[in-house]
Design a protein around this motif. Structure first.
Motif, PDB file in Angstrom:
ATOM      1  N   VAL A 147       0.825  -1.206   0.000  1.00 23.46           N
ATOM      2  CA  VAL A 147       0.000   0.000   0.000  1.00 23.46           C
ATOM      3  C   VAL A 147       0.861   1.258   0.000  1.00 23.46           C
ATOM      4  CG1 VAL A 147      -1.922  -1.133   1.195  1.00 23.46           C
ATOM      5  CG2 VAL A 147      -0.145   0.020   2.534  1.00 23.46           C
ATOM      6  N   ASN A 148       0.214   2.406  -0.189  1.00 22.77           N
ATOM      7  CA  ASN A 148       0.943   3.670  -0.217  1.00 22.77           C
ATOM      8  C   ASN A 148       0.903   4.350   1.154  1.00 22.77           C
ATOM      9  OD1 ASN A 148      -0.256   3.335  -3.288  1.00 22.77           O
ATOM     10  ND2 ASN A 148       1.869   3.994  -3.198  1.00 22.77           N
ATOM     11  N   SER A 149       0.578   5.630   1.157  1.00 21.74           N
ATOM     12  CA  SER A 149       0.790   6.417   2.371  1.00 21.74           C
ATOM     13  C   SER A 149      -0.481   6.546   3.219  1.00 21.74           C
ATOM     14  CB  SER A 149       1.330   7.777   1.919  1.00 21.74           C
ATOM     15  OG  SER A 149       0.860   8.791   2.706  1.00 21.74           O
ATOM     16  N   ASN A 150      -0.299   6.591   4.544  1.00 25.11           N
ATOM     17  CA  ASN A 150      -1.385   6.816   5.511  1.00 25.11           C
ATOM     18  C   ASN A 150      -2.492   5.767   5.383  1.00 25.11           C
ATOM     19  OD1 ASN A 150      -2.440   8.290   7.690  1.00 25.11           O
ATOM     20  ND2 ASN A 150      -3.648   9.617   6.354  1.00 25.11           N
ATOM     21  N   PHE A 151      -2.088   4.550   5.138  1.00 26.05           N
ATOM     22  CA  PHE A 151      -3.076   3.472   4.975  1.00 26.05           C
ATOM     23  C   PHE A 151      -3.779   3.206   6.310  1.00 26.05           C
ATOM     24  CE2 PHE A 151      -4.356  -1.044   4.624  1.00 26.05           C
ATOM     25  CZ  PHE A 151      -5.117  -0.964   3.478  1.00 26.05           C
ATOM     26  N   GLU A 176       4.058   2.776   2.539  1.00 24.54           N
ATOM     27  CA  GLU A 176       4.854   3.987   2.791  1.00 24.54           C
ATOM     28  C   GLU A 176       4.652   4.449   4.225  1.00 24.54           C
ATOM     29  OE1 GLU A 176       4.182   7.134  -0.139  1.00 24.54           O
ATOM     30  OE2 GLU A 176       3.710   5.556  -1.578  1.00 24.54           O
ATOM     31  N   SER A 177       3.399   4.420   4.698  1.00 28.40           N
ATOM     32  CA  SER A 177       3.114   4.770   6.099  1.00 28.40           C
ATOM     33  C   SER A 177       1.721   4.281   6.475  1.00 28.40           C
ATOM     34  CB  SER A 177       3.222   6.277   6.331  1.00 28.40           C
ATOM     35  OG  SER A 177       2.272   6.965   5.549  1.00 28.40           O
ATOM     36  N   PHE A 183       5.126  -3.251   7.724  1.00 29.82           N
ATOM     37  CA  PHE A 183       6.473  -2.753   7.446  1.00 29.82           C
ATOM     38  C   PHE A 183       6.382  -1.486   6.613  1.00 29.82           C
ATOM     39  CE2 PHE A 183       6.545  -7.379   7.599  1.00 29.82           C
ATOM     40  CZ  PHE A 183       7.581  -7.643   8.477  1.00 29.82           C
ATOM     41  N   THR A 184       7.378  -0.614   6.763  1.00 27.07           N
ATOM     42  CA  THR A 184       7.398   0.553   5.886  1.00 27.07           C
ATOM     43  C   THR A 184       8.632   0.525   4.979  1.00 27.07           C
ATOM     44  OG1 THR A 184       8.451   1.847   7.616  1.00 27.07           O
ATOM     45  CG2 THR A 184       6.088   2.083   7.406  1.00 27.07           C
ATOM     46  N   LEU A 185       8.448   1.148   3.822  1.00 32.67           N
ATOM     47  CA  LEU A 185       9.516   1.312   2.832  1.00 32.67           C
ATOM     48  C   LEU A 185       9.365   2.709   2.248  1.00 32.67           C
ATOM     49  CD1 LEU A 185       9.553  -1.940   0.619  1.00 32.67           C
ATOM     50  CD2 LEU A 185      11.411  -1.099   2.066  1.00 32.67           C
ATOM     51  N   PRO A 186      10.449   3.302   1.754  1.00 36.01           N
ATOM     52  CA  PRO A 186      10.315   4.614   1.109  1.00 36.01           C
ATOM     53  C   PRO A 186       9.395   4.541  -0.115  1.00 36.01           C
ATOM     54  CG  PRO A 186      12.626   4.023   1.423  1.00 36.01           C
ATOM     55  CD  PRO A 186      11.824   2.813   1.752  1.00 36.01           C
ATOM     56  N   LYS A 187       8.796   5.694  -0.425  1.00 34.55           N
ATOM     57  CA  LYS A 187       7.867   5.822  -1.554  1.00 34.55           C
ATOM     58  C   LYS A 187       8.428   5.181  -2.832  1.00 34.55           C
ATOM     59  CE  LYS A 187       5.786   9.831  -3.953  1.00 34.55           C
ATOM     60  NZ  LYS A 187       4.341   9.636  -3.957  1.00 34.55           N
ATOM     61  N   LYS A 188       9.715   5.434  -3.086  1.00 31.41           N
ATOM     62  CA  LYS A 188      10.327   4.940  -4.315  1.00 31.41           C
ATOM     63  C   LYS A 188      10.283   3.401  -4.394  1.00 31.41           C
ATOM     64  CE  LYS A 188      14.722   5.576  -6.420  1.00 31.41           C
ATOM     65  NZ  LYS A 188      15.668   4.834  -5.634  1.00 31.41           N
ATOM     66  N   ASN A 215      15.350  -3.657   2.383  1.00 32.33           N
ATOM     67  CA  ASN A 215      15.505  -3.588   3.838  1.00 32.33           C
ATOM     68  C   ASN A 215      14.252  -2.946   4.405  1.00 32.33           C
ATOM     69  OD1 ASN A 215      18.169  -4.622   4.238  1.00 32.33           O
ATOM     70  ND2 ASN A 215      18.900  -2.766   3.220  1.00 32.33           N
ATOM     71  N   LEU A 216      13.450  -3.734   5.078  1.00 32.01           N
ATOM     72  CA  LEU A 216      12.179  -3.226   5.594  1.00 32.01           C
ATOM     73  C   LEU A 216      12.392  -2.507   6.918  1.00 32.01           C
ATOM     74  CD1 LEU A 216      10.138  -6.512   5.092  1.00 32.01           C
ATOM     75  CD2 LEU A 216      10.022  -4.493   3.621  1.00 32.01           C
ATOM     76  N   GLU A 217      11.473  -1.571   7.211  1.00 32.54           N
ATOM     77  CA  GLU A 217      11.482  -0.921   8.530  1.00 32.54           C
ATOM     78  C   GLU A 217      10.286  -1.420   9.323  1.00 32.54           C
ATOM     79  OE1 GLU A 217      13.029   2.136   9.791  1.00 32.54           O
ATOM     80  OE2 GLU A 217      14.529   2.318   8.196  1.00 32.54           O
TER      81      GLU A 217
END
Lengths: 469, 207
Positions: free
Chosen positions: B77-81, B105-106, B123-128, B161-163
């Motif tokens: 998913v993308n941001s603010n899910f 993303e978040s 997990f989060t990953l950068p947008k890219k 590398n996941l966060e």
């Protein structure tokens, strides 16, 4: 990392232990429950053979599923009836105080707890509802939790949580006439974005916040979550204390004096350290209306819906989705957009002061014939007070339907729903796709005064043209 | 027909599965599970109603309706899910549809806690990186092997590398993500707190 803010003080006071994973175990001073997010929690308790640890620290009411036209039992909707029966049974079995329909104290959980004096400064308050942030208006640390955490609070009176960062939102100057707390909070969410608050508690402060009444402060804190912040709060002051005094569950006699002394010591220090500070000048804010599908997509009444190019790259994707869903053109004016349904109510704006303001706009006016308008008081107390003041009659004379208390069309779990792609002017808190009960329904969020103005004109209107007459 | 979901229990270390990509920012919990499905006293039948309104609108073209995604278990998913309502029904519906982990993303705060509470690591990953995964998923199947301990996601072509929050990671690895029993271990401390909070001395019992 924040230091010496009210949030830090209340958090530290309620910290039971540091958990192995790095989160904190936090004691919950007041737990509020309702019919939608609690049944599975009680079920889990039973599965684990656990009891409610401190039943006297949980209070229940019923709000989300209650019909607002006919509240006689059994409800016409079998599923709704099953949910209220389950809550009744659980409260009885676990000796939890339940304010049921007809008790005189039923209503939306975030309207009821403050008016009963349950909500007090310095408490931690949790409820299986994201608008629990409302209670932060009293200087409590209040946040929404999911059903598994409701289970944890019932079983242990604590939850595991990572400490939030603290952002101060300093609001300078004065709101102009015809501009209300709702406009201010919509403006803040628009400026900061809907996810700015993720990981934060928001402290609302400054002269513009100090000037607000307790009910207006509740409107502000209520919508913290729409800006991503699970928790929003305001340092308590004399207004807070006098609001609580003499309420049903407020401390009495010698207890009151002790409470007052303690509450007066509770606030962020002048040299407190925040993780972030934002300043907002409130004097330029206009009556504000949402045009899209997130509460951050709003404009002042005299502004145009933004063009794609005017938005930051991160906001473009959801803006494109919003133009399409709402059938609005970028650059078009929000003023004069026709509305078909007008709804006044919800935990954001269903309190007596909200009804008073709307009634003032509606007095001696008629709702446009193209509009279905209804008002749902936030609680039985609000409804009774409104009747005493004759507000119900003003609403009815204008063409508004006067309903029974509940959450109603804020989230449309009862039969109050939009139909097809109707446009509603709503004093509630969310304009998400499908939020008001129709998968194509379109919601424009605004203050109760603005909803009243829209109802009269049958289109989005500037309420200042009514009140400045 | 989708296979039956399994509720996670105990230690969670590896999650291997096919990805399903859902594009959009600020996807709220009303969209994940519309409010009318909250009229229930258990979560059992929520899986089939996940994204009900979005799916109806897209008439079979929604990612959760595509035949090729029916066995997917890792949601991208993308941001603010998961913003909006605190309803745990949202992650419960995703889990009952078959989702075992989410990479985005978040995430909104309450949605994130609800996922952790029921055993869905987020997990989060950068947008890219998210966009790279989503583009890849457009054309072909992506099977990821997630190694929670090392926060790594591996596949034939892509590695990340996941966060993840350290506290969540520790809970899953130790199997102590069902919080109730952990919290109950401090029963004496809880009672001490109850007896010592200033306002519980000056508030009469609610009953």
């Amino acid at each position: 990392m924040s230091q010496d803010t009210l949030f830090d003080k209340v958090w530290d006071l309620h910290k039971v232990s540091s958990l192995p994973g790095g989160s904190d175990q936090i004691f919950i001073g007041l737990h509020l429950i309702h019919e939608v997010t609690s049944p599975q929690a009680f079920g889990a308790l039973k599965d684990k053979n656990l009891k409610v640890k401190f039943p006297e620290r949980t209070v229940a009411t019923v709000d989300h599923i209650v019909p607002t036209d006919n509240q006689s039992r059994p409800f016409k909707d079998n599923l709704a009836e099953q949910m209220i029966e389950t809550l009744e049974k659980n409260c009885l079995e676990h000796k939890i105080r339940f304010f049921n329909i007809g008790s005189g104290n039923q209503g939306i959980v975030h309207v009821v707890a403050p008016e009963l004096g349950l909500t007090q400064p310095g408490m931690t308050i949790a409820c299986g509802d994201s608008h629990t942030s409302t209670h932060g208006a009293f200087g409590s640390i209040a946040f929404g939790i999911g059903t598994s955490q409701v289970r944890d609070v019932l079983a242990t009176q604590t939850i595991a949580m990572n400490k939030l960062k603290v952002r101060q939102i300093w609001c300078e100057n004065k709101l102009s006439n015809g501009v209300y707390a709702k406009d201010l909070v919509l403006h803040i969410i628009n400026k900061l974005g809907v996810k700015a608050g993720v990981g934060f508690a928001h402290e609302f402060a400054g002269p513009a916040i100090n000037a607000l009444s307790m009910e207006e402060r509740m409107t502000i804190c209520n919508m913290s979550i729409e800006g991503g912040a699970r928790c929003g709060y305001i340092n308590p002051d004399e207004k807070t204390f006098s609001y609580i005094k003499n309420k049903l569950c407020a401390p009495k006699n010698e207890h009151w004096e002790k409470a007052l002394t303690w509450w007066q010591s509770l606030k962020s220090d002048v040299d407190a350290i925040y993780d972030d500070v934002i300043k907002i000048d409130v004097s330029k804010i206009e009556p504000t209306v949402t045009w899209g599908i997130t509460p951050g997509q709003s404009v002042g009444i005299n502004q145009q819906i933004p063009l794609l190019d005017e938005l930051s790259p991160n906001d473009k994707l959801v803006a494109e989705e919003a133009y399409e869903y709402m059938s609005f053109k970028p650059g078009q004016s929000i003023k004069d957009v026709p509305v078909e349904v007008c709804f006044i109510g919800s935990c954001t704006n269903g309190r007596i002061s909200d009804l008073r303001i709307a009634a003032k706009v509606l007095k001696d006016k008629k709702v446009s014939k193209n509009v279905k308008a209804f008002v749902v008081p936030g609680s039985e107390k609000v409804a009774n007070e409104a009747k005493l003041e004759g507000l119900d009659q003003i609403f009815k004379d204008s063409g508004f339907q006067w309903r029974e208390p509940g959450c109603s069309m804020c989230l449309a779990m009862n039969s109050d729903k939009l139909i097809g792609n109707q446009v509603s002017a709503s004093s509630s808190n969310r304009n998400f796709k499908g939020r008001q009960g129709s998968p194509r329904g379109r919601t424009l969020l605004m203050s109760p005064a603005m909803v009243a103005a829209a109802a009269i004109n049958g289109k989005v209107s500037d309420v200042r043209e009514f009140i400045n007459q | 027909m989708k296979s039956k979901y399994t509720q996670p229990i105990g230690k969670i270390r590896d999650i291997n599965g096919q990805c399903i990509s859902l594009i959009g920012n600020d996807i709220d919990t009303d969209r994940i599970i519309p409010a009318r499905f909250l009229k229930c006293v258990n979560f059992d039948s929520l899986g089939e109603s996940v994204f009900e309104d979005d799916r109806k609108t897209l008439k079979g073209r929604h990612p959760f309706d595509l035949e090729e995604n029916k066995n997917a278990t890792i949601l991208i998913v993308n941001s603010n899910f998961g913003c909006g309502s605190s309803r745990e029904h949202a992650p419960q519906a995703l889990m009952r549809w078959g989702i075992k982990a989410i990479i985005g993303e978040s995430f909104a705060d309450i949605f994130y806690s609800n996922c952790i509470a029921i055993g869905i690591p987020c997990f989060t990953l950068p947008k890219k990186s998210i966009e790279e995964i989503q583009n890849y998923c457009n054309n072909q199947f992506l099977f990821l092997e997630i190694d929670l301990k090392n926060s790594l996601a591996k596949s034939k072509d892509l590695n990340f590398n996941l966060e993840i929050k350290e506290s969540s990671k520790k809970m899953f690895l130790s199997g102590e993500w069902d919080a109730t029993s952990t919290l109950l271990e401090n029963e004496n401390l809880i009672v001490d707190k109850f007896n010592n909070l200033p306002y519980l001395k000056f508030n009469n019992k609610l009953l």
